[in-house]
Structures are given as C-alpha cells and as structure tokens.
Design a protein around this motif. Structure first.
Motif, PDB file in Angstrom:
ATOM      1  N   ASN A 199       0.812  -1.290   0.084  1.00 50.87           N
ATOM      2  CA  ASN A 199      -0.166  -0.102  -0.077  1.00 50.87           C
ATOM      3  C   ASN A 199       0.963   1.325  -0.072  1.00 50.87           C
ATOM      4  O   ASN A 199       0.631   2.269  -0.826  1.00 50.87           O
ATOM      5  CB  ASN A 199      -0.765  -0.187   1.096  1.00 50.87           C
ATOM      6  CG  ASN A 199      -1.752  -1.282   1.192  1.00 50.87           C
ATOM      7  OD1 ASN A 199      -2.728  -1.395   0.553  1.00 50.87           O
ATOM      8  ND2 ASN A 199      -1.593  -2.335   1.914  1.00 50.87           N
ATOM      9  N   HIS A 204      -3.048   3.416   2.263  1.00 48.65           N
ATOM     10  CA  HIS A 204      -3.466   2.503   3.080  1.00 48.65           C
ATOM     11  C   HIS A 204      -5.037   2.966   2.834  1.00 48.65           C
ATOM     12  O   HIS A 204      -5.873   1.899   3.010  1.00 48.65           O
ATOM     13  CB  HIS A 204      -3.182   2.803   4.449  1.00 48.65           C
ATOM     14  CG  HIS A 204      -1.993   2.654   5.018  1.00 48.65           C
ATOM     15  ND1 HIS A 204      -1.364   1.603   4.399  1.00 48.65           N
ATOM     16  CD2 HIS A 204      -1.017   3.214   5.607  1.00 48.65           C
ATOM     17  CE1 HIS A 204       0.001   1.470   4.974  1.00 48.65           C
ATOM     18  NE2 HIS A 204       0.314   2.791   5.871  1.00 48.65           N
ATOM     19  N   GLY A 219      -5.930   0.923  -0.226  1.00 49.67           N
ATOM     20  CA  GLY A 219      -5.915  -0.540   0.141  1.00 49.67           C
ATOM     21  C   GLY A 219      -7.178  -0.872   0.956  1.00 49.67           C
ATOM     22  O   GLY A 219      -7.952  -2.138   0.623  1.00 49.67           O
ATOM     23  N   MET A 220      -7.754   0.041   1.856  1.00 50.88           N
ATOM     24  CA  MET A 220      -9.207  -0.410   2.415  1.00 50.88           C
ATOM     25  C   MET A 220     -10.046  -0.194   1.482  1.00 50.88           C
ATOM     26  O   MET A 220     -10.995  -1.226   1.865  1.00 50.88           O
ATOM     27  CB  MET A 220      -9.424   0.836   3.410  1.00 50.88           C
ATOM     28  CG  MET A 220     -10.438   0.639   4.420  1.00 50.88           C
ATOM     29  SD  MET A 220     -11.025   2.104   5.357  1.00 50.88           S
ATOM     30  CE  MET A 220     -11.802   2.888   4.001  1.00 50.88           C
ATOM     31  N   VAL A 271     -10.056  -3.828   0.245  1.00 56.24           N
ATOM     32  CA  VAL A 271     -10.674  -4.835   1.204  1.00 56.24           C
ATOM     33  C   VAL A 271     -12.281  -5.096   0.855  1.00 56.24           C
ATOM     34  O   VAL A 271     -12.411  -5.991   0.576  1.00 56.24           O
ATOM     35  CB  VAL A 271     -10.484  -4.506   2.604  1.00 56.24           C
ATOM     36  CG1 VAL A 271     -11.213  -5.234   3.508  1.00 56.24           C
ATOM     37  CG2 VAL A 271      -9.077  -4.339   2.884  1.00 56.24           C
ATOM     38  N   ALA A 290      -4.288  -7.103   8.656  1.00 53.42           N
ATOM     39  CA  ALA A 290      -4.499  -5.729   8.654  1.00 53.42           C
ATOM     40  C   ALA A 290      -3.487  -4.704   9.489  1.00 53.42           C
ATOM     41  O   ALA A 290      -3.316  -3.891   8.867  1.00 53.42           O
ATOM     42  CB  ALA A 290      -5.894  -5.419   9.217  1.00 53.42           C
ATOM     43  N   LEU A 312      -3.777   4.133  10.659  1.00 55.23           N
ATOM     44  CA  LEU A 312      -4.265   2.957  10.623  1.00 55.23           C
ATOM     45  C   LEU A 312      -5.371   2.441  11.596  1.00 55.23           C
ATOM     46  O   LEU A 312      -5.999   1.804  11.399  1.00 55.23           O
ATOM     47  CB  LEU A 312      -2.910   1.892  10.658  1.00 55.23           C
ATOM     48  CG  LEU A 312      -2.209   2.015   9.483  1.00 55.23           C
ATOM     49  CD1 LEU A 312      -0.766   1.457   9.964  1.00 55.23           C
ATOM     50  CD2 LEU A 312      -2.679   1.441   8.138  1.00 55.23           C
ATOM     51  N   LEU A 331      -8.672   3.263  10.690  1.00 51.78           N
ATOM     52  CA  LEU A 331      -9.431   2.697   9.392  1.00 51.78           C
ATOM     53  C   LEU A 331     -10.412   1.538   9.877  1.00 51.78           C
ATOM     54  O   LEU A 331     -11.473   1.495   8.980  1.00 51.78           O
ATOM     55  CB  LEU A 331      -8.175   1.841   8.584  1.00 51.78           C
ATOM     56  CG  LEU A 331      -7.224   3.114   7.770  1.00 51.78           C
ATOM     57  CD1 LEU A 331      -6.372   2.168   6.943  1.00 51.78           C
ATOM     58  CD2 LEU A 331      -8.355   3.891   6.669  1.00 51.78           C
ATOM     59  N   PRO A 332     -10.414   0.908  10.831  1.00 54.97           N
ATOM     60  CA  PRO A 332     -11.441  -0.036  11.141  1.00 54.97           C
ATOM     61  C   PRO A 332     -12.746   0.628  11.167  1.00 54.97           C
ATOM     62  O   PRO A 332     -13.901   0.348  10.655  1.00 54.97           O
ATOM     63  CB  PRO A 332     -10.957  -0.495  12.513  1.00 54.97           C
ATOM     64  CG  PRO A 332      -9.420  -0.794  12.261  1.00 54.97           C
ATOM     65  CD  PRO A 332      -9.120   0.620  11.753  1.00 54.97           C
ATOM     66  N   PHE A 386     -13.846   1.932   7.917  1.00 56.33           N
ATOM     67  CA  PHE A 386     -14.267   0.959   6.913  1.00 56.33           C
ATOM     68  C   PHE A 386     -15.649   0.474   7.348  1.00 56.33           C
ATOM     69  O   PHE A 386     -16.465   0.339   6.707  1.00 56.33           O
ATOM     70  CB  PHE A 386     -13.409  -0.237   7.262  1.00 56.33           C
ATOM     71  CG  PHE A 386     -13.667  -1.459   6.370  1.00 56.33           C
ATOM     72  CD1 PHE A 386     -13.322  -1.862   5.017  1.00 56.33           C
ATOM     73  CD2 PHE A 386     -14.683  -2.386   6.692  1.00 56.33           C
ATOM     74  CE1 PHE A 386     -13.516  -2.702   4.183  1.00 56.33           C
ATOM     75  CE2 PHE A 386     -14.924  -3.520   5.998  1.00 56.33           C
ATOM     76  CZ  PHE A 386     -14.579  -3.591   4.510  1.00 56.33           C
ATOM     77  N   LEU A 387     -15.921   0.286   8.732  1.00 61.13           N
ATOM     78  CA  LEU A 387     -17.104  -0.216   9.159  1.00 61.13           C
ATOM     79  C   LEU A 387     -18.270   0.948   9.202  1.00 61.13           C
ATOM     80  O   LEU A 387     -19.522   0.630   8.768  1.00 61.13           O
ATOM     81  CB  LEU A 387     -17.042  -0.673  10.617  1.00 61.13           C
ATOM     82  CG  LEU A 387     -16.025  -1.900  10.822  1.00 61.13           C
ATOM     83  CD1 LEU A 387     -15.543  -2.223  11.999  1.00 61.13           C
ATOM     84  CD2 LEU A 387     -16.619  -3.059  10.047  1.00 61.13           C
ATOM     85  N   VAL A 399     -18.308 -10.710  11.083  1.00 60.95           N
ATOM     86  CA  VAL A 399     -16.998 -10.148  11.381  1.00 60.95           C
ATOM     87  C   VAL A 399     -16.452 -10.682  12.649  1.00 60.95           C
ATOM     88  O   VAL A 399     -17.015 -10.664  13.754  1.00 60.95           O
ATOM     89  CB  VAL A 399     -17.279  -8.469  11.472  1.00 60.95           C
ATOM     90  CG1 VAL A 399     -15.653  -7.999  11.991  1.00 60.95           C
ATOM     91  CG2 VAL A 399     -17.749  -7.975  10.363  1.00 60.95           C
ATOM     92  N   LEU A 445      -5.658  -8.110  13.601  1.00 61.05           N
ATOM     93  CA  LEU A 445      -5.576  -6.918  14.097  1.00 61.05           C
ATOM     94  C   LEU A 445      -4.434  -6.726  15.529  1.00 61.05           C
ATOM     95  O   LEU A 445      -4.752  -7.360  16.151  1.00 61.05           O
ATOM     96  CB  LEU A 445      -6.750  -6.183  14.699  1.00 61.05           C
ATOM     97  CG  LEU A 445      -7.640  -5.461  13.726  1.00 61.05           C
ATOM     98  CD1 LEU A 445      -8.844  -4.828  14.346  1.00 61.05           C
ATOM     99  CD2 LEU A 445      -7.056  -4.176  12.960  1.00 61.05           C
TER     100      LEU A 445
HETATM  101  C1  V07 Z   1      -6.559  -1.731   7.236  1.00 60.68           C
HETATM  102  C2  V07 Z   1      -6.333  -1.348   4.658  1.00 60.68           C
HETATM  103  C3  V07 Z   1      -5.985  -2.722   3.950  1.00 60.68           C
HETATM  104  C4  V07 Z   1      -4.423  -2.614   3.610  1.00 60.68           C
HETATM  105  C5  V07 Z   1      -3.556  -3.006   4.911  1.00 60.68           C
HETATM  106  C6  V07 Z   1      -3.251  -1.936   5.929  1.00 60.68           C
HETATM  107  C7  V07 Z   1      -4.623  -0.886   5.849  1.00 60.68           C
HETATM  108  C8  V07 Z   1      -9.820  -2.768   6.839  1.00 60.68           C
HETATM  109  C9  V07 Z   1      -9.556  -2.679   7.768  1.00 60.68           C
HETATM  110  C10 V07 Z   1     -10.732  -3.460   8.712  1.00 60.68           C
HETATM  111  C11 V07 Z   1     -10.666  -3.524  10.129  1.00 60.68           C
HETATM  112  C12 V07 Z   1     -11.310  -4.044  10.974  1.00 60.68           C
HETATM  113  C13 V07 Z   1     -12.595  -4.435  10.384  1.00 60.68           C
HETATM  114  C14 V07 Z   1     -12.888  -4.361   9.004  1.00 60.68           C
HETATM  115  C15 V07 Z   1     -11.910  -3.828   8.332  1.00 60.68           C
HETATM  116  C16 V07 Z   1      -8.598  -2.371   8.352  1.00 60.68           C
HETATM  117  C17 V07 Z   1      -6.771  -1.529   9.486  1.00 60.68           C
HETATM  118  C18 V07 Z   1      -5.978  -1.359   8.409  1.00 60.68           C
HETATM  119  C19 V07 Z   1      -6.041  -1.379  10.696  1.00 60.68           C
HETATM  120  F1  V07 Z   1     -13.734  -4.891  11.324  1.00 60.68           F
HETATM  121  N1  V07 Z   1      -8.623  -2.285   5.945  1.00 60.68           N
HETATM  122  N2  V07 Z   1      -7.696  -2.026   6.967  1.00 60.68           N
HETATM  123  N3  V07 Z   1      -7.822  -2.008   9.441  1.00 60.68           N
HETATM  124  N4  V07 Z   1      -5.653  -1.149   6.034  1.00 60.68           N
END
Ligand code: V07
Length: 256
Positions: A38, A53, A56-57, A60, A79, A95, A98-99, A102-103, A117, A153
């Motif tokens: 990323n 990042h 990248g999210m 996901v 992650a 970082l 991001l959770p 994302f959520l 989850v 995590l």
């Molecule tokens: C993170 C995006 C993907 C690339 C790698 C590093 C950065 C999704 C989550 C996430 C976390 C918890 C959840 C659902 C999704 C996430 C972190 C970093 C710390 F319940 N992407 N992503 N969490 N990156």
C-alpha cells in the motif's frame, strides 16, 4: 459445477465465462491474505503512505464481496501486525482509524451480505475507538452465517503461540489440564483461530515471499501464492486467478 459470480455487475458479465473454469467443489474454504504494497502504491504516485492505506481499505471491500460471492467459509486479512507499532506515530494513528472508517462505510453491506466479522490478535492492545468500532461490528454480525471476515488486528503468530502456551500452563496450574492432554488438536483450542479451519490458501501481494509472523502454526499445509501486484491493484480477476491456480495444485498433506 461451474459457479456464478453474483457480485458481477452488468458491465462485467463477460467475466462469467472466464469464471466457468472454477469448480465450486475444489474452492478453498479458508483464504488468508497478506495485503502488502500500500505504501509503495502511494509512493509510485507521489502520494503520502496513508493514501495507499486508504486505497487498500477500499480494495478490502472489493475482495470481501468477491469472497462472499464465491461462498468461501472464511477470509482472514492481515490488517495490522504486532510489528507495525514501530512505524511513525502518525501512520499508526491513521491505521487505527481505518477499522472505524471501513465499518462506518461498509457495515450495512456486510450485514446485508450475511458476513460475520471476527478478529484475531491482541484486542486489548488497541485504542478504545478502534475496539469500540470493531466490537459493534462483531455484535451486529454475530448471528450471520455467511462468510467469516476475520481481521488480524495487532496480530503476531509468535505472540499468539506464547499466549496459548501461557494459557495452557495456567490450566495446568489450576489442575484442569496435564501435559498428557497436550496434542496438536487440543493446542489449537488455545489459539485465536480456534473456531476456524486452517487456511487452504495464503496470498501475499507486492512481491515479498515470506510469512512475516502470520499464521505460522495454522499454515503448516497451506498453499502459498505470491504476486508482484500491489494490494490496492489486486482485483477480482487476480483473486480468481489465485483460486484457479490453487485448484490446479494437488494437495498432499505430506502423503504421496
Ligand atoms: C487497514 C487497509 C488494507 C491494507 C492494509 C493496511 C491498511 C480494513 C480494515 C478493517 C479493520 C477492522 C474491520 C474491518 C476492516 C483495516 C486496518 C488497516 C488496521 F472490522 N482495512 N484496514 N484495518 N488497511
């Protein structure tokens, strides 16, 4: 039997044909992914690492949708590792948001897709706002029966193995267990992954070919698949290629 890709939009219907080679019976049950590259993706574009990042999210979401469409049992995503705390504080802080981000964006869709989850890793080491967001998602999806989205995590495999050993020794000290009770199956009950099958396939993006402290015990017989493509560019077609390559390999588990 060829399987359908229910997540493909009208524009992508031609991909269904390419898909026909995949056999549902031989799909992996559990896929694990090291989502690397990323920062490099951002650097190539003259953008800050955190922009990578974020991209990248978004990716996901794309791959979770695909995995759910293939009716995989579990998808484990690396992650944040126990080693990632050594990164600059600003990046770690980002970082850890991001959770939640994302959520906030995708939880309704996960619920709608029957995704459950879960997380693996040292949950108590995470900031409260991160724990709260993830806890809410776990709670909202705990009754779901579709894809298990398992997010690693604050996860490190050696840490997991040491915590498992400590927990077993505690049980011994309490008089609930003895050394004779320890075997591969009973030990697995002490790991974060106790309710999951071992991964059948482990994918790592971005060219590095190592496990980096990810699922060391669980990957004893896992097929490994590597690509130079950076995580934000890893799309559904490449995911499909990984699954189809997996199907072509003959798994032996040490037998002949
Ligand atoms: C993170 C995006 C993907 C690339 C790698 C590093 C950065 C999704 C989550 C996430 C976390 C918890 C959840 C659902 C999704 C996430 C972190 C970093 C710390 F319940 N992407 N992503 N969490 N990156």
């Amino acid at each position: 039997m060829p399987i359908k890709l229910p997540f493909l939009g009208k524009k992508n219907k031609h991909k269904q044909k390419q898909q026909d080679a995949l056999q549902k019976e031989a799909l992996p049950k559990h896929v694990a992914i090291i989502m690397d590259g990323n920062g490099r993706w951002a650097k190539k574009r003259g953008m800050p690492r955190v922009a990578g990042h974020k991209e990248g999210m978004s990716n996901v979401k794309k791959i979770v949708t695909a995995a759910s469409g293939y009716q995989l049992e579990a998808l484990t995503l690396y992650a944040f590792s126990t080693e990632n705390w050594r990164r600059p504080k600003a990046e770690v802080d980002y970082l850890m948001k991001l959770p939640m981000e994302f959520l906030n964006t995708y939880l309704p869709e996960l619920v709608e897709k029957n995704v459950k989850v879960q997380t693996i890793g040292r949950f108590d080491g995470l900031p409260k706002h991160t724990r709260d967001a993830v806890e809410k998602a776990k709670d909202r999806t705990k009754g779901n029966t579709g894809l298990i989205l398992n997010i690693a995590l604050n996860y490190g495999s050696r840490n997991e193995l040491m915590e498992a050993m400590k927990s077993f020794l505690n049980d011994v000290q309490a008089g609930n267990k003895s050394a004779e009770d320890l075997n591969e199956e009973s030990f697995s009950e002490y790991l974060y992954t106790k309710n999951l099958p071992d991964p059948d396939l482990l994918i790592r993006t971005s060219g590095e070919q190592r496990l980096s402290n990810f699922l060391l015990w669980q990957s004893a017989y896992t097929e490994l698949w590597f690509t130079d493509v950076l995580w934000p560019d890893f799309d559904e077609q490449l995911f499909e290629k990984a699954l189809s390559d997996y199907q072509k390999r003959k798994r032996r588990y040490g037998g002949i």
